[in-house]
Enzyme design. Structure first.
Site, PDB file in Angstrom:
ATOM      1  N   CYS A   4      -0.419   2.553  -4.543  1.00  0.00           N
ATOM      2  CA  CYS A   4      -1.117   3.787  -4.875  1.00  0.00           C
ATOM      3  C   CYS A   4      -0.257   4.989  -4.496  1.00  0.00           C
ATOM      4  CB  CYS A   4      -2.445   3.867  -4.139  1.00  0.00           C
ATOM      5  SG  CYS A   4      -3.694   2.757  -4.824  1.00  0.00           S
ATOM      6  N   HIS A  25       0.852  -1.182   0.000  1.00  0.00           N
ATOM      7  CA  HIS A  25       0.000   0.000   0.000  1.00  0.00           C
ATOM      8  C   HIS A  25       0.891   1.237   0.000  1.00  0.00           C
ATOM      9  CE1 HIS A  25      -3.859  -1.942   0.494  1.00  0.00           C
ATOM     10  NE2 HIS A  25      -3.490  -2.577   1.603  1.00  0.00           N
TER      11      HIS A  25
END
Length: 497
Positions: free
Chosen positions: A373, A330
């Protein structure tokens, strides 16, 4: 070490080779410790640095040059060139050369670079007082050891403070301490410019020349012999040199190391289903390309620090072509999460591999691929998951994520501020496309930036109303083109795209 020069036979079949080795032995007997250090310095572009450091005599260096196929009974010119530069003209007779013959052949056969010649010439003209002053000015860059002018310049090169295209530090030192040496640097710049123009002309000739006229005339007889050849042997040699200088060398003992950080589970963030598919595909592709792959799953901040320290000082880099570091996790803009949810700036990860922190990777490409991301916005235009965590609305330039020096590439799964998508069973759009195009385009001799452009196009076409656009940022000075593996890679057997 087992030394080739000393294992010669006296049989009649080996008389030629034995005579060759005896000549090298005679040359070695005339070279002292200082000349050996000079020889080692001049061979830095030809012999792996670890081997040079272990060399204790000229014989050791001759052995390494033979291993690299740069010295043989039929090809003695490189050694003649080295002796000429070292002003050991009296030893040229052992190679059946004269000083005048070497000077005549240098324009077309020289192998020692202009940059290496410049540093050697400067070292010969830096006196003890000037050396002391120069060391004082850059003391923080140097180890606390006794130095000669040659080892001083060598340390500056090892620390990536100087290279053939960047002489700023050297110019400042000469300006402050020994202004008379600036003439040599200016001369180098003029010669380098002339050399580059010559290579450019050779390339233009090669591009414009029809292929058949580049060959030696055959059955056309006298008429064919009268036609002017569009490319001479020296033109081809210059063209080959130009190609070598615009592509990173991939000729070391090993391709290098590929580290894969694959975070699936976190403390409170969602599990990253599908990430193991990405990790396996990366592993098989980079193993196929010749890398030694090291995979780490669910990596905490402290574990990541350990991995970074290990590869920052890994001795294997010296014999490798390049370095690859992949992170699947992440993230936010400019940063990635460890499995214990510490936010780590990408720049912090990459900074471990600068030339100063990791000298053995200096002047070698360092490639970083990040599947995470870089924000929470969705690009408009499968149930898909996003590798996103809330991010701030304002962003600093992406270029700030990579160190301020050459030879880095950062491949991000998405542009700043946006999410990247990962299928729960098939893996992420970005990593699957990267593996696909590495597999398909490396055999076509495409370079990494061309491959990443194809990846951008592939990923941008995926999805319906949700879109994603990867973004590479780089400070590469040359093209990264991987050698074509001998075996075909069947990604389908690993369930990759």
């Amino acid at each position: 070490m087992s030394f080739q020069l000393r294992n010669w036979s006296s049989s009649s079949d080996d008389n030629g080779r034995g005579n060759f080795r005896r000549r090298l032995l005679n040359i070695d007997s005339h070279l002292g410790d200082q000349e050996v250090e000079q020889l080692k310095f001049l061979c830095r572009d030809f012999i792996p640095h670890k081997k040079l450091e272990r060399s204790r005599s000229a014989l050791d260096i001759f052995d390494h040059l033979m291993t690299e196929e740069l010295l043989s009974e039929k090809d003695l010119f490189l050694l003649a060139e080295l002796l000429y530069i070292m002003q050991q003209s009296s030893l040229l007779k052992h190679l059946n050369y004269t000083k005048e013959q070497v000077e005549k052949l240098l324009p077309t056969q020289k192998k020692v670079s202009l940059f290496r010649n410049l540093l050697y010439e400067l070292s010969e003209n830096i006196d003890s007082e000037s050396l002391k002053s120069m060391i004082f000015l850059v003391q923080e860059l140097l180890p606390k050891v006794q130095m000669t002018s040659l080892s001083f310049l060598e340390h500056l090169e090892k620390q990536a403070q100087i290279d053939g295209d960047n002489l700023t530090v050297l110019e400042n030192l000469c300006t402050d301490v020994a202004p008379n040496l600036m003439r040599k640097i200016e001369k180098y710049k003029r010669e380098k410019e002339a050399e580059q123009k010559s290579k450019l002309r050779a390339r233009e000739v090669a591009v414009s020349a029809p292929a058949p006229t580049c060959c030696v005339p055959g059955a056309e007889g006298a008429k064919g012999l009268q036609e002017e050849r569009l490319l001479s042997g020296s033109d081809f040699q210059q063209l080959l040199i130009l190609t070598e200088e615009t592509v990173y060398k991939m000729d070391h003992k090993h391709r290098g190391y590929c580290v894969i950080i694959n975070n699936y589970k976190f403390i409170s963030l969602s599990e990253r289903q599908g990430t193991n598919k990405d990790a396996e595909c990366l592993k098989h592709v980079f193993q196929w390309l010749g890398f030694t792959v090291d995979m780490h799953a669910d990596v905490t901040k402290s574990c990541l620090d350990t991995v970074l320290q290990k590869y920052k000082s890994h001795p294997g880099h010296a014999d490798g072509d390049c370095f690859v570091f992949c992170v699947l996790t992440h993230g936010k803009f400019g940063a990635v999460y460890s499995s214990d949810e510490t936010l780590i700036p990408i720049r912090e990860i990459m900074s471990h591999f600068t030339a100063q922190q990791c000298p053995s990777l200096a002047n070698k490409p360092k490639l970083f691929f990040i599947q995470a991301c870089q924000g929470e916005e969705i690009q408009s235009s499968v149930f898909i998951e996003a590798d996103a965590v809330n991010s701030e609305p304002t962003h600093t330039p992406l270029q700030d994520s990579i160190p301020d020096e050459a030879d880095f590439l950062l491949g991000l799964a998405t542009v700043p501020g946006y999410v990247s998508f990962r299928h729960k069973t098939k893996g992420s759009w970005y990593i699957q496309a990267l593996c696909k195009y590495l597999k398909e385009w490396v055999p076509r001799h495409e370079d990494i930036l061309s491959i990443l452009t194809a990846v951008n196009d592939d990923v941008s076409r995926q999805g319906g109303t949700k879109k994603q656009m990867p973004q590479p940022v780089f400070t590469l000075r040359k093209k990264v083109r991987f050698p074509v593996p001998q075996k075909e890679l069947l990604l389908e057997s690993f369930h990759c795209s």
